[in-house]
Design a protein around this motif. Structure first.
Motif, PDB file in Angstrom:
ATOM      1  N   GLU A 227      69.042  53.418  20.356  1.00 57.69           N
ATOM      2  CA  GLU A 227      68.776  54.658  19.612  1.00 57.69           C
ATOM      3  C   GLU A 227      68.876  55.861  20.547  1.00 57.69           C
ATOM      4  O   GLU A 227      67.871  56.459  20.936  1.00 57.69           O
ATOM      5  N   ALA A 228      70.094  56.246  20.882  1.00 57.75           N
ATOM      6  CA  ALA A 228      70.308  57.312  21.863  1.00 57.75           C
ATOM      7  C   ALA A 228      69.793  58.664  21.386  1.00 57.75           C
ATOM      8  O   ALA A 228      69.450  59.527  22.205  1.00 57.75           O
ATOM      9  N   ASP A 229      69.729  58.879  20.089  1.00 59.28           N
ATOM     10  CA  ASP A 229      69.268  60.167  19.568  1.00 59.28           C
ATOM     11  C   ASP A 229      67.751  60.294  19.596  1.00 59.28           C
ATOM     12  O   ASP A 229      67.220  61.403  19.454  1.00 59.28           O
ATOM     13  N   ARG A 230      67.062  59.196  19.805  1.00 56.91           N
ATOM     14  CA  ARG A 230      65.585  59.221  19.790  1.00 56.91           C
ATOM     15  C   ARG A 230      64.954  58.913  21.144  1.00 56.91           C
ATOM     16  O   ARG A 230      63.839  59.384  21.417  1.00 56.91           O
ATOM     17  N   PHE A 231      65.648  58.117  21.978  1.00 58.36           N
ATOM     18  CA  PHE A 231      65.003  57.626  23.189  1.00 58.36           C
ATOM     19  C   PHE A 231      65.924  57.686  24.401  1.00 58.36           C
ATOM     20  O   PHE A 231      67.140  57.532  24.291  1.00 58.36           O
ATOM     21  N   TYR A 232      65.311  57.888  25.563  1.00 59.97           N
ATOM     22  CA  TYR A 232      66.018  57.746  26.829  1.00 59.97           C
ATOM     23  C   TYR A 232      66.146  56.259  27.167  1.00 59.97           C
ATOM     24  O   TYR A 232      65.319  55.443  26.773  1.00 59.97           O
ATOM     25  N   SER A 233      67.180  55.920  27.938  1.00 60.85           N
ATOM     26  CA  SER A 233      67.394  54.540  28.366  1.00 60.85           C
ATOM     27  C   SER A 233      68.066  54.529  29.731  1.00 60.85           C
ATOM     28  O   SER A 233      69.167  55.079  29.879  1.00 60.85           O
ATOM     29  N   TYR A 234      67.417  53.932  30.688  1.00 62.48           N
ATOM     30  CA  TYR A 234      68.012  53.792  32.020  1.00 62.48           C
ATOM     31  C   TYR A 234      69.304  52.987  31.954  1.00 62.48           C
ATOM     32  O   TYR A 234      70.337  53.388  32.505  1.00 62.48           O
ATOM     33  N   ARG A 235      69.264  51.866  31.255  1.00 65.02           N
ATOM     34  CA  ARG A 235      70.443  50.997  31.205  1.00 65.02           C
ATOM     35  C   ARG A 235      71.613  51.692  30.511  1.00 65.02           C
ATOM     36  O   ARG A 235      72.757  51.579  30.938  1.00 65.02           O
ATOM     37  N   ARG A 236      71.332  52.421  29.463  1.00 62.94           N
ATOM     38  CA  ARG A 236      72.399  53.146  28.783  1.00 62.94           C
ATOM     39  C   ARG A 236      73.007  54.204  29.702  1.00 62.94           C
ATOM     40  O   ARG A 236      74.222  54.406  29.714  1.00 62.94           O
ATOM     41  N   SER A 237      72.166  54.859  30.499  1.00 64.92           N
ATOM     42  CA  SER A 237      72.682  55.876  31.418  1.00 64.92           C
ATOM     43  C   SER A 237      73.599  55.250  32.459  1.00 64.92           C
ATOM     44  O   SER A 237      74.622  55.841  32.835  1.00 64.92           O
ATOM     45  N   VAL A 238      73.260  54.050  32.933  1.00 61.00           N
ATOM     46  CA  VAL A 238      74.111  53.349  33.890  1.00 61.00           C
ATOM     47  C   VAL A 238      75.448  52.984  33.253  1.00 61.00           C
ATOM     48  O   VAL A 238      76.519  53.186  33.838  1.00 61.00           O
ATOM     49  N   HIS A 239      75.399  52.463  32.055  1.00 63.90           N
ATOM     50  CA  HIS A 239      76.624  52.061  31.363  1.00 63.90           C
ATOM     51  C   HIS A 239      77.532  53.258  31.065  1.00 63.90           C
ATOM     52  O   HIS A 239      78.755  53.122  31.013  1.00 63.90           O
ATOM     53  N   ARG A 240      76.927  54.425  30.900  1.00 61.60           N
ATOM     54  CA  ARG A 240      77.716  55.635  30.635  1.00 61.60           C
ATOM     55  C   ARG A 240      78.146  56.343  31.932  1.00 61.60           C
ATOM     56  O   ARG A 240      78.860  57.340  31.872  1.00 61.60           O
ATOM     57  N   GLY A 241      77.678  55.855  33.068  1.00 62.94           N
ATOM     58  CA  GLY A 241      78.016  56.492  34.331  1.00 62.94           C
ATOM     59  C   GLY A 241      77.321  57.815  34.554  1.00 62.94           C
ATOM     60  O   GLY A 241      77.810  58.663  35.312  1.00 62.94           O
ATOM     61  N   GLU A 242      76.162  57.995  33.930  1.00 67.13           N
ATOM     62  CA  GLU A 242      75.419  59.247  34.083  1.00 67.13           C
ATOM     63  C   GLU A 242      74.586  59.223  35.359  1.00 67.13           C
ATOM     64  O   GLU A 242      74.075  58.167  35.756  1.00 67.13           O
ATOM     65  N   PRO A 243      74.390  60.370  36.009  1.00 68.56           N
ATOM     66  CA  PRO A 243      73.717  60.391  37.310  1.00 68.56           C
ATOM     67  C   PRO A 243      72.202  60.268  37.250  1.00 68.56           C
ATOM     68  O   PRO A 243      71.561  60.021  38.268  1.00 68.56           O
ATOM     69  N   ASP A 244      71.608  60.461  36.092  1.00 72.49           N
ATOM     70  CA  ASP A 244      70.149  60.387  35.983  1.00 72.49           C
ATOM     71  C   ASP A 244      69.794  60.190  34.523  1.00 72.49           C
ATOM     72  O   ASP A 244      70.674  60.135  33.649  1.00 72.49           O
ATOM     73  N   TYR A 245      68.503  60.135  34.222  1.00 66.31           N
ATOM     74  CA  TYR A 245      68.047  59.878  32.855  1.00 66.31           C
ATOM     75  C   TYR A 245      66.640  60.427  32.686  1.00 66.31           C
ATOM     76  O   TYR A 245      65.896  60.600  33.662  1.00 66.31           O
ATOM     77  N   GLY A 246      66.266  60.721  31.450  1.00 61.19           N
ATOM     78  CA  GLY A 246      64.913  61.172  31.157  1.00 61.19           C
ATOM     79  C   GLY A 246      63.976  59.997  30.922  1.00 61.19           C
ATOM     80  O   GLY A 246      64.401  58.836  30.879  1.00 61.19           O
ATOM     81  N   ARG A 247      62.703  60.330  30.763  1.00 65.57           N
ATOM     82  CA  ARG A 247      61.684  59.301  30.516  1.00 65.57           C
ATOM     83  C   ARG A 247      60.831  59.682  29.331  1.00 65.57           C
ATOM     84  O   ARG A 247      60.387  60.831  29.204  1.00 65.57           O
ATOM     85  N   GLN A 248      60.567  58.703  28.461  1.00 66.16           N
ATOM     86  CA  GLN A 248      59.549  58.883  27.410  1.00 66.16           C
ATOM     87  C   GLN A 248      58.162  58.768  28.023  1.00 66.16           C
ATOM     88  O   GLN A 248      57.980  58.126  29.054  1.00 66.16           O
ATOM     89  N   ILE A 249      57.195  59.343  27.342  1.00 60.89           N
ATOM     90  CA  ILE A 249      55.792  59.111  27.658  1.00 60.89           C
ATOM     91  C   ILE A 249      55.105  58.531  26.434  1.00 60.89           C
ATOM     92  O   ILE A 249      55.354  58.978  25.305  1.00 60.89           O
ATOM     93  N   SER A 250      54.265  57.543  26.657  1.00 57.36           N
ATOM     94  CA  SER A 250      53.362  57.032  25.627  1.00 57.36           C
ATOM     95  C   SER A 250      51.953  57.214  26.161  1.00 57.36           C
ATOM     96  O   SER A 250      51.691  56.913  27.333  1.00 57.36           O
ATOM     97  N   ALA A 251      51.040  57.715  25.325  1.00 60.67           N
ATOM     98  CA  ALA A 251      49.703  58.059  25.829  1.00 60.67           C
ATOM     99  C   ALA A 251      48.648  57.862  24.766  1.00 60.67           C
ATOM    100  O   ALA A 251      48.922  57.917  23.556  1.00 60.67           O
ATOM    101  N   ILE A 252      47.403  57.669  25.238  1.00 64.96           N
ATOM    102  CA  ILE A 252      46.256  57.440  24.352  1.00 64.96           C
ATOM    103  C   ILE A 252      45.064  58.166  24.926  1.00 64.96           C
ATOM    104  O   ILE A 252      44.897  58.278  26.149  1.00 64.96           O
ATOM    105  N   ALA A 253      44.214  58.716  24.049  1.00 70.61           N
ATOM    106  CA  ALA A 253      43.073  59.528  24.491  1.00 70.61           C
ATOM    107  C   ALA A 253      41.830  59.203  23.687  1.00 70.61           C
ATOM    108  O   ALA A 253      41.914  58.890  22.489  1.00 70.61           O
ATOM    109  N   LEU A 254      40.690  59.322  24.360  1.00 70.83           N
ATOM    110  CA  LEU A 254      39.393  59.226  23.705  1.00 70.83           C
ATOM    111  C   LEU A 254      38.912  60.618  23.353  1.00 70.83           C
ATOM    112  O   LEU A 254      38.970  61.526  24.196  1.00 70.83           O
ATOM    113  N   ALA A 255      38.438  60.805  22.138  1.00 68.79           N
ATOM    114  CA  ALA A 255      37.895  62.113  21.733  1.00 68.79           C
ATOM    115  C   ALA A 255      36.542  62.332  22.390  1.00 68.79           C
ATOM    116  O   ALA A 255      35.827  61.388  22.724  1.00 68.79           O
TER     117      ALA A 255
END
Length: 255
Positions: A227-255
């Motif tokens: 899902e390239a339109d929704r998420f970053y992927s290291y492996r996809r960036s390698v396959h495309r020959g791209e020099p770098d890639y972004g990162r998602q964050i997942s997080a949780i908090a206590l109120a």
């Protein structure tokens, strides 16, 4: 300001806990990093990453300095935190029982797992690539939560976007590493010709957490590679020959 896009897990929708599996959309980064890149380890502009993280913190209801993300090292190390840190701990999971803190991990194919015990009010976040998954980062996170008063049967866990079982091709050495650890792990591999296999990382994490006795488990079943339109992927960036890639964050908090 654009609201950062995120996904949620029903298993974690409990009173007093907020969480988000952020996608790559709703930030200010451009180019390869468009747009909600949360990776300080990327070559993206630092001010853009800081603004993206500020938006994520706001979505979780905390100040930016209270969104805590470790320096990930593909390990089974866990840090227990009770206050914002200046220097990021070198580990792959965080746990806390302190209200007002958001615990996050980054990923771009690796599994990102969020945990909550709504009874003991203890939460955790773990980064689980293949190495951390095999070495036991998920189980180590449960152990650390129990030391804060959580009970394993009350802990809910959810896996966010990760590389899917149809996208993760590996070689014979990778396969051998898992099967040498336990022959039963062969079930998580599908041979695709010659000595190549497809590895089911989400299935492996599900197996490990259920075997560890987690009370509830949910997999969002979103393939970061596909899902390239929704998420970053290291492996996809390698396959495309791209020099770098972004990162998602997942997080949780206590109120």
């Amino acid at each position: 300001m654009t609201t950062p896009e995120s996904l949620s897990a029903r298993a974690l929708e409990v009173e007093g806990v907020s969480h988000a599996f952020f996608t790559r959309n709703g930030g200010v980064s451009t180019g390869l990093y468009a747009s909600l890149n949360g990776g300080v380890g990327s070559k993206d502009a630092a001010d853009a990453v800081a603004e993206n993280r500020r938006r994520m913190a706001s979505r979780l209801g905390v100040e930016p300095q209270r969104l805590l993300v470790p320096f990930q090292i593909h390990s089974a190390e866990v840090a227990t935190v009770d206050a914002p840190f200046v220097e990021r701990p070198r580990c792959d999971a965080l746990v806390t029982a302190t209200p007002g803190l958001a615990l996050g991990v980054t990923g771009a194919d690796c599994g990102m797992i969020l945990f909550a015990d709504p009874v003991a009010r203890v939460v955790g976040a773990a980064h689980a690539g293949w190495r951390g998954a095999l070495d036991g980062v998920a189980e180590a996170t449960l152990d650390a939560m129990e030391r804060l008063g959580a009970r394993r049967e009350n802990i809910r866990a959810a896996l966010g976007p990760a590389i899917g079982p149809k996208s993760y091709e590996v070689g014979p050495e990778f396969y051998a590493r898992f099967v040498d650890a336990a022959e039963a792990y062969a079930v998580f591999f599908t041979r695709v010709g010659g000595e190549k296999f497809l590895f089911d990382l989400p299935g492996f994490l599900r197996h490990r957490l259920r075997a560890a006795g987690v009370g509830a488990y949910e997999d969002l079943a979103r393939d970061a590679y596909a899902e390239a339109d929704r998420f970053y992927s290291y492996r996809r960036s390698v396959h495309r020959g791209e020099p770098d890639y972004g990162r998602q964050i997942s997080a949780i908090a206590l109120a």
